[in-house]
Design an enzyme around this catalytic site. Structure first.
Site, PDB file in Angstrom:
ATOM      1  N   TRP A   1      35.262  49.181  40.241  1.00 39.74           N
ATOM      2  CA  TRP A   1      36.364  48.558  40.979  1.00 39.74           C
ATOM      3  C   TRP A   1      36.461  49.142  42.380  1.00 39.74           C
ATOM      4  O   TRP A   1      37.059  50.207  42.570  1.00 39.74           O
ATOM      5  CB  TRP A   1      37.689  48.775  40.238  1.00 39.74           C
ATOM      6  CG  TRP A   1      37.721  48.125  38.906  1.00 39.74           C
ATOM      7  CD1 TRP A   1      38.055  46.825  38.648  1.00 39.74           C
ATOM      8  CD2 TRP A   1      37.409  48.711  37.635  1.00 39.74           C
ATOM      9  NE1 TRP A   1      37.959  46.580  37.299  1.00 39.74           N
ATOM     10  CE2 TRP A   1      37.563  47.716  36.649  1.00 39.74           C
ATOM     11  CE3 TRP A   1      37.003  49.989  37.225  1.00 39.74           C
ATOM     12  CZ2 TRP A   1      37.342  47.937  35.300  1.00 39.74           C
ATOM     13  CZ3 TRP A   1      36.778  50.217  35.874  1.00 39.74           C
ATOM     14  CH2 TRP A   1      36.939  49.205  34.929  1.00 39.74           C
TER      15      TRP A   1
ATOM     16  N   HIS B   1      42.894  45.334  39.046  1.00 40.70           N
ATOM     17  CA  HIS B   1      42.931  44.479  37.856  1.00 40.70           C
ATOM     18  C   HIS B   1      44.360  44.487  37.293  1.00 40.70           C
ATOM     19  O   HIS B   1      45.209  45.237  37.777  1.00 40.70           O
ATOM     20  CB  HIS B   1      41.919  44.935  36.794  1.00 40.70           C
ATOM     21  CG  HIS B   1      41.964  46.400  36.444  1.00 40.70           C
ATOM     22  ND1 HIS B   1      41.135  46.973  35.529  1.00 40.70           N
ATOM     23  CD2 HIS B   1      42.762  47.414  36.894  1.00 40.70           C
ATOM     24  CE1 HIS B   1      41.401  48.269  35.423  1.00 40.70           C
ATOM     25  NE2 HIS B   1      42.380  48.557  36.240  1.00 40.70           N
TER      26      HIS B   1
ATOM     27  N   ARG C   1      39.953  43.440  45.436  1.00 42.19           N
ATOM     28  CA  ARG C   1      38.742  44.265  45.372  1.00 42.19           C
ATOM     29  C   ARG C   1      38.125  44.365  46.772  1.00 42.19           C
ATOM     30  O   ARG C   1      37.954  43.344  47.446  1.00 42.19           O
ATOM     31  CB  ARG C   1      37.702  43.628  44.437  1.00 42.19           C
ATOM     32  CG  ARG C   1      38.227  43.390  43.040  1.00 42.19           C
ATOM     33  CD  ARG C   1      37.669  44.335  42.025  1.00 42.19           C
ATOM     34  NE  ARG C   1      38.364  44.137  40.758  1.00 42.19           N
ATOM     35  CZ  ARG C   1      37.804  43.615  39.669  1.00 42.19           C
ATOM     36  NH1 ARG C   1      36.524  43.275  39.687  1.00 42.19           N
ATOM     37  NH2 ARG C   1      38.506  43.463  38.569  1.00 42.19           N
TER      38      ARG C   1
ATOM     39  N   GLN D   1      44.093  37.250  38.073  1.00 43.08           N
ATOM     40  CA  GLN D   1      43.692  37.597  36.721  1.00 43.08           C
ATOM     41  C   GLN D   1      44.826  37.298  35.772  1.00 43.08           C
ATOM     42  O   GLN D   1      45.984  37.183  36.172  1.00 43.08           O
ATOM     43  CB  GLN D   1      43.384  39.102  36.619  1.00 43.08           C
ATOM     44  CG  GLN D   1      41.951  39.449  36.892  1.00 43.08           C
ATOM     45  CD  GLN D   1      41.621  40.887  36.486  1.00 43.08           C
ATOM     46  OE1 GLN D   1      42.495  41.709  36.259  1.00 43.08           O
ATOM     47  NE2 GLN D   1      40.337  41.161  36.385  1.00 43.08           N
TER      48      GLN D   1
ATOM     49  N   VAL E   1      38.298  50.089  26.503  1.00 40.68           N
ATOM     50  CA  VAL E   1      38.091  49.341  25.256  1.00 40.68           C
ATOM     51  C   VAL E   1      36.858  49.885  24.542  1.00 40.68           C
ATOM     52  O   VAL E   1      35.966  50.439  25.165  1.00 40.68           O
ATOM     53  CB  VAL E   1      37.903  47.823  25.513  1.00 40.68           C
ATOM     54  CG1 VAL E   1      39.212  47.176  25.924  1.00 40.68           C
ATOM     55  CG2 VAL E   1      36.814  47.565  26.536  1.00 40.68           C
TER      56      VAL E   1
ATOM     57  N   ALA F   1      42.445  43.655  24.073  1.00 36.16           N
ATOM     58  CA  ALA F   1      42.945  43.350  25.411  1.00 36.16           C
ATOM     59  C   ALA F   1      41.879  42.516  26.100  1.00 36.16           C
ATOM     60  O   ALA F   1      40.693  42.613  25.764  1.00 36.16           O
ATOM     61  CB  ALA F   1      43.195  44.627  26.200  1.00 36.16           C
TER      62      ALA F   1
END
Ligand code: PHE
Length: 336
Positions: free
Chosen positions: A161, A178, A204, A218, A261, A304
């Site tokens: 990112w 994000h 970004r 998003q 995640v 998620a």
């Protein structure tokens, strides 16, 4: 007063009045000249008023000359006033004048931006499946955007990112890269079971091209319960695409890496030119994230996901360049 003297007076009034009117360059000046010569105590008016003290012969002679001159001056003043914008004796200028017989102008309505349209549709689909809509800040802290999501300083994953930092740097403020910080923000305050979506703009610091912008939308999704599984995620997303595109589109889930995640996935859909388009990053919530928000990973689990709304909108409306969304070009927006 001899006849010649009186004629001289008229001559000079005439000369002065016309000279002044000729030079006048605005409405106010003309108005002043009018008062000076033919107003209540104007030069010519005074003479006209004094007529009644004269002999009949004088009155006849002077009267007709004075009246003729008055008429002449009045006409010239009228012309001048018209030139500077007075109409038909009223006090309205040209700019205030309305042609009530002209045909009406069509009132043009604004257009809803295609992303707003899709956003509305997408949120209502998720709402129909029991998700609640929440929002979070666009200016985020380093803590929520990175650290709390298992991306500490110096972690190479931060390179995923590229970030717009807000000066001065020591405060650790940035434009969120994000919508994932809202996983943390929400779970800190709410106990599972929970289902939320968080739409919003993200930023970004990277080179832009037809499929990457420095600013895009998003939609974060989060579901936590006792047994929430990958199968639940897959079913949810399949249902979602079916409802949004109203046709069967091809979708694939492949492994992907995100520090918050485990396992992580990426979801692609097939676009009209048969190319796979990455539209979702997702995964099962990392046990460390649950610990970070004081939830017990042996009791709770969930998934998620982060969906790129711009790309979904491009797909739905056959738009081929992501930069058009924020171009401000009205020819683009008027098509929707
Ligand atoms: N936040 C990730 C991104 O912007 C997407 C993501 C969200 C991945 C949630 C996994 C879980 O790239």
């Amino acid at each position: 007063m001899s006849e010649n003297q009186s004629l001289d007076i008229f001559q000079s009034i005439r000369k002065d009045a016309f000279g002044a009117l000729e030079e006048a360059s605005d409405f106010e000046t003309v108005h002043k000249i009018e008062a000076e010569y033919i107003g209540k105590s104007g030069r010519l008016t005074k003479i006209l008023k004094s007529l009644k003290e004269m002999s009949l012969a004088e009155r006849k002679e002077m009267g007709s000359t004075a009246n003729a001159l008055k008429k002449e001056i009045e006409e010239k003043i009228k012309l001048k006033k018209e030139e500077f914008g007075e109409r038909g004796g009223s006090n309205h200028r040209d700019a205030d004048w309305i042609d009530i017989t002209a045909p009406g102008k069509k009132i043009s309505r604004g257009h809803i931006h295609p992303i707003s349209r899709v956003l509305k549709e997408v949120t209502s689909i998720f709402e129909s499946m029991g998700f609640e809509v929440v929002e979070g800040p666009e200016v985020e802290t380093e803590h929520y955007n990175f650290d709390a999501l298992n991306i500490p300083k110096e972690h190479p994953a931060r390179d995923l990112w590229d970030t717009f930092w807000i000066k001065p740097l020591k405060n650790g403020l940035l434009l969120r890269t994000h919508t994932s910080p809202n996983q943390i923000r929400y779970m800190e305050k709410h106990q599972p079971p929970l289902r939320i979506i968080v739409p919003g703009q993200v930023f970004r610091y990277e080179a832009s091209d037809s499929s990457h912008g420095i600013q895009f939308y998003q939609l974060e999704g989060l579901m936590v319960d006792k047994t929430t599984s990958v199968a639940n995620f897959k079913a949810l997303i399949e249902q979602f695409f079916k409802k949004l595109f109203k046709e069967n589109i091809q979708m694939r889930i492949r492994p992907g890496y995100f520090p918050f995640v485990e396992p992580g996935f990426e979801v692609d859909i097939k676009d009209r030119s048969d190319k796979w388009l990455e539209v979702i990053g997702a995964g099962m919530i990392h046990p460390q994230i649950l610990k970070n928000v004081k939830l017990d990973p042996s009791q709770w689990q969930g998934f998620a996901f982060g969906m790129g709304l711009d790309r979904i909108t491009m797909m739905k409306y056959k738009i081929d360049d992501i930069r058009l969304f924020h171009s401000g070009d009205l020819r683009f927006i008027r098509q929707f």
